[in-house]
Design an enzyme around this catalytic site. Structure first.
Site, PDB file in Angstrom:
ATOM      1  N   ARG A  62       0.857  -1.210   0.000  1.00 52.14           N
ATOM      2  CA  ARG A  62       0.000   0.000   0.000  1.00 52.14           C
ATOM      3  C   ARG A  62       0.884   1.247   0.000  1.00 52.14           C
ATOM      4  O   ARG A  62       0.612   2.222  -0.660  1.00 52.14           O
ATOM      5  CB  ARG A  62      -0.912   0.026   1.253  1.00 52.14           C
ATOM      6  CG  ARG A  62      -1.794  -1.155   1.509  1.00 52.14           C
ATOM      7  CD  ARG A  62      -2.966  -1.330   0.565  1.00 52.14           C
ATOM      8  NE  ARG A  62      -2.659  -1.604  -0.790  1.00 52.14           N
ATOM      9  CZ  ARG A  62      -2.269  -2.806  -1.269  1.00 52.14           C
ATOM     10  NH1 ARG A  62      -2.098  -3.836  -0.469  1.00 52.14           N
ATOM     11  NH2 ARG A  62      -2.029  -2.972  -2.559  1.00 52.14           N
ATOM     12  N   GLN A  92     -10.742   9.181   6.091  1.00 54.94           N
ATOM     13  CA  GLN A  92     -10.602   7.761   6.430  1.00 54.94           C
ATOM     14  C   GLN A  92      -9.377   7.185   5.723  1.00 54.94           C
ATOM     15  O   GLN A  92      -8.970   6.060   5.997  1.00 54.94           O
ATOM     16  CB  GLN A  92     -11.848   6.981   6.004  1.00 54.94           C
ATOM     17  CG  GLN A  92     -13.131   7.447   6.664  1.00 54.94           C
ATOM     18  CD  GLN A  92     -14.337   6.778   6.054  1.00 54.94           C
ATOM     19  OE1 GLN A  92     -14.783   5.731   6.520  1.00 54.94           O
ATOM     20  NE2 GLN A  92     -14.874   7.365   5.005  1.00 54.94           N
ATOM     21  N   HIS A 110      -8.314   6.863  10.525  1.00 57.72           N
ATOM     22  CA  HIS A 110      -7.933   5.442  10.386  1.00 57.72           C
ATOM     23  C   HIS A 110      -6.429   5.252  10.285  1.00 57.72           C
ATOM     24  O   HIS A 110      -5.959   4.182   9.901  1.00 57.72           O
ATOM     25  CB  HIS A 110      -8.635   4.829   9.158  1.00 57.72           C
ATOM     26  CG  HIS A 110     -10.099   4.633   9.368  1.00 57.72           C
ATOM     27  ND1 HIS A 110     -10.971   4.347   8.342  1.00 57.72           N
ATOM     28  CD2 HIS A 110     -10.857   4.694  10.493  1.00 57.72           C
ATOM     29  CE1 HIS A 110     -12.198   4.237   8.827  1.00 57.72           C
ATOM     30  NE2 HIS A 110     -12.165   4.452  10.119  1.00 57.72           N
ATOM     31  N   THR A 177     -16.883   7.857  -0.235  1.00 62.76           N
ATOM     32  CA  THR A 177     -16.925   6.835   0.801  1.00 62.76           C
ATOM     33  C   THR A 177     -18.247   6.088   0.739  1.00 62.76           C
ATOM     34  O   THR A 177     -19.295   6.651   0.475  1.00 62.76           O
ATOM     35  CB  THR A 177     -16.735   7.426   2.220  1.00 62.76           C
ATOM     36  OG1 THR A 177     -16.906   6.384   3.196  1.00 62.76           O
ATOM     37  CG2 THR A 177     -17.714   8.549   2.525  1.00 62.76           C
ATOM     38  N   SER A 178     -18.146   4.764   0.995  1.00 63.63           N
ATOM     39  CA  SER A 178     -19.372   3.931   0.976  1.00 63.63           C
ATOM     40  C   SER A 178     -20.121   4.051   2.301  1.00 63.63           C
ATOM     41  O   SER A 178     -21.177   3.447   2.470  1.00 63.63           O
ATOM     42  CB  SER A 178     -18.984   2.469   0.736  1.00 63.63           C
ATOM     43  OG  SER A 178     -18.127   2.025   1.800  1.00 63.63           O
TER      44      SER A 178
HETATM   45  N1  APR Z   1     -15.173   9.453  -7.467  1.00 62.20           N
HETATM   46  C1  APR Z   1     -16.077   9.504  -6.443  1.00 62.20           C
HETATM   47  N2  APR Z   1     -16.418   8.424  -5.703  1.00 62.20           N
HETATM   48  C2  APR Z   1     -15.816   7.256  -6.017  1.00 62.20           C
HETATM   49  C3  APR Z   1     -14.864   7.125  -7.062  1.00 62.20           C
HETATM   50  C4  APR Z   1     -14.556   8.296  -7.798  1.00 62.20           C
HETATM   51  N3  APR Z   1     -13.671   8.271  -8.815  1.00 62.20           N
HETATM   52  N4  APR Z   1     -14.462   5.822  -7.117  1.00 62.20           N
HETATM   53  C5  APR Z   1     -15.122   5.174  -6.139  1.00 62.20           C
HETATM   54  N5  APR Z   1     -15.945   6.024  -5.499  1.00 62.20           N
HETATM   55  C6  APR Z   1     -16.827   5.754  -4.360  1.00 62.20           C
HETATM   56  C7  APR Z   1     -17.537   4.425  -4.446  1.00 62.20           C
HETATM   57  O1  APR Z   1     -18.811   4.595  -5.072  1.00 62.20           O
HETATM   58  C8  APR Z   1     -17.697   4.062  -2.966  1.00 62.20           C
HETATM   59  O2  APR Z   1     -18.903   4.616  -2.446  1.00 62.20           O
HETATM   60  O3  APR Z   1     -15.977   5.671  -3.225  1.00 62.20           O
HETATM   61  C9  APR Z   1     -16.517   4.756  -2.287  1.00 62.20           C
HETATM   62  C10 APR Z   1     -15.409   3.808  -1.857  1.00 62.20           C
HETATM   63  O4  APR Z   1     -15.934   3.006  -0.824  1.00 62.20           O
HETATM   64  P1  APR Z   1     -14.936   2.023  -0.026  1.00 62.20           P
HETATM   65  O5  APR Z   1     -14.099   1.272  -0.984  1.00 62.20           O
HETATM   66  O6  APR Z   1     -15.791   1.276   0.961  1.00 62.20           O
HETATM   67  O7  APR Z   1     -13.948   2.995   0.757  1.00 62.20           O
HETATM   68  P2  APR Z   1     -14.212   3.778   2.120  1.00 62.20           P
HETATM   69  O8  APR Z   1     -15.636   4.190   2.239  1.00 62.20           O
HETATM   70  O9  APR Z   1     -13.169   4.821   2.217  1.00 62.20           O
HETATM   71  O10 APR Z   1     -13.909   2.648   3.231  1.00 62.20           O
HETATM   72  C11 APR Z   1     -13.964   3.056   4.576  1.00 62.20           C
HETATM   73  O11 APR Z   1     -13.146   0.895   5.254  1.00 62.20           O
HETATM   74  O12 APR Z   1     -11.708  -0.869   4.910  1.00 62.20           O
HETATM   75  C12 APR Z   1     -11.933   0.262   5.661  1.00 62.20           C
HETATM   76  O13 APR Z   1     -10.268   1.481   6.727  1.00 62.20           O
HETATM   77  C13 APR Z   1     -10.825   1.248   5.483  1.00 62.20           C
HETATM   78  O14 APR Z   1     -10.961   3.641   5.555  1.00 62.20           O
HETATM   79  C14 APR Z   1     -11.519   2.481   4.953  1.00 62.20           C
HETATM   80  C15 APR Z   1     -12.956   2.284   5.377  1.00 62.20           C
END
Ligand code: APR
Length: 236
Positions: A62, A92, A110, A177-178
């Protein structure tokens, strides 16, 4: 007693999606990290106890990805808000792209991939930049170093200060973020009724109450939102 809203404060809450267009993988999208790796094997205290070498290798990979990545125009647009507003970035993400884009007030909840900490004393934290951590990399007190990352089941960092900022923000932007991981995902509910609240993402399972959903890529939508705010306009 709720603190007053600060008309000059903007709070950003970012997730992996803001760094996706910089080439850093997200977690839960198709092709995301948790589709390739089992988080139980690389991102929990149990994983560390069971196989520290595998955990170190995962985060060394990473860290290499982050060292090759560059901030994108979404990171830069957020940094540009500082010209007019007190801008607090709650992220995050463990990457340093907000900082490298010029954001001065970045709160990592995080952890940070550019830092390591003692595996026996969490107060001992050291900057390692993009260097690897290996078995035998020791902290000042002689204990094995681990990534300064919050693993599943561990307490998040800086939650209270993050909550205070989002509670007093006049403008709140959630991006990429999801909203899957608590308690950080719950921060969005701490924003105030009368504040302007937006969420930028490719999709949202459920639009959070009181938030305007701006569907699209961070590099397209975040500059649009930031330019509107720099002109003192609400986003329509
Ligand atoms: N532009 C805008 N949004 C985007 C893009 C983009 N180019 N690409 C992806 N996304 C959105 C997706 O639709 C999704 O909702 O970003 C989000 C990514 O979600 P995750 O992969 O779940 O990432 P995140 O929400 O940051 O995860 C939270 O989970 O595993 C743990 O510690 C880790 O900090 C992380 C936490």
């Amino acid at each position: 007693m709720k603190k007053e809203i600060d008309d000059n404060k903007v709070v950003i809450l970012s997730g992996a999606g803001i760094s996706a267009e910089s080439g850093i993988r997200t977690f839960r999208d198709s092709g995301g990290l948790w589709n390739q790796y089992s988080l139980e094997e690389v991102a929990t205290p149990e994983a560390w106890r069971k196989n520290p070498k595998l955990v170190l290798e995962f985060y060394n990979e990473r860290r290499k990805d982050v060292s090759k990545a560059k901030p994108n125009c979404a990171h830069k647009a957020i940094a540009g808000l500082q010209k007019k507003y007190e801008t607090v970035v709650i992220t995050q993400n463990i990457d340093d792209l907000h900082e490298r884009a010029g954001s001065k007030n970045v709160i990592h909840v995080h952890g940070e991939i550019t830092k390591a900490r003692s595996s026996t004393d969490p107060r001992i934290v050291t900057n390692i930049g993009y260097e690897s951590i290996d078995i035998g990399s020791l902290c000042a007190s002689g204990s094995q170093l681990r990534p300064h990352i919050v693993w599943f089941g561990e307490e998040v960092l800086n939650y209270e200060i993050a909550r205070e900022h989002i509670q007093t923000a006049k403008r709140v932007l959630i991006v990429g973020t999801s909203l899957s991981v608590f308690p950080v995902a719950g921060l969005l509910k701490k924003a105030r009724y009368h504040s302007e609240k937006l969420i930028v993402s490719l999709d949202v399972d459920k639009k959070p109450y009181g938030y305007q959903f701006v569907r699209g890529k961070a590099t397209e939508m975040v500059p649009y939102v930031c330019n509107s705010w720099l002109e003192g306009l609400r986003v329509i």
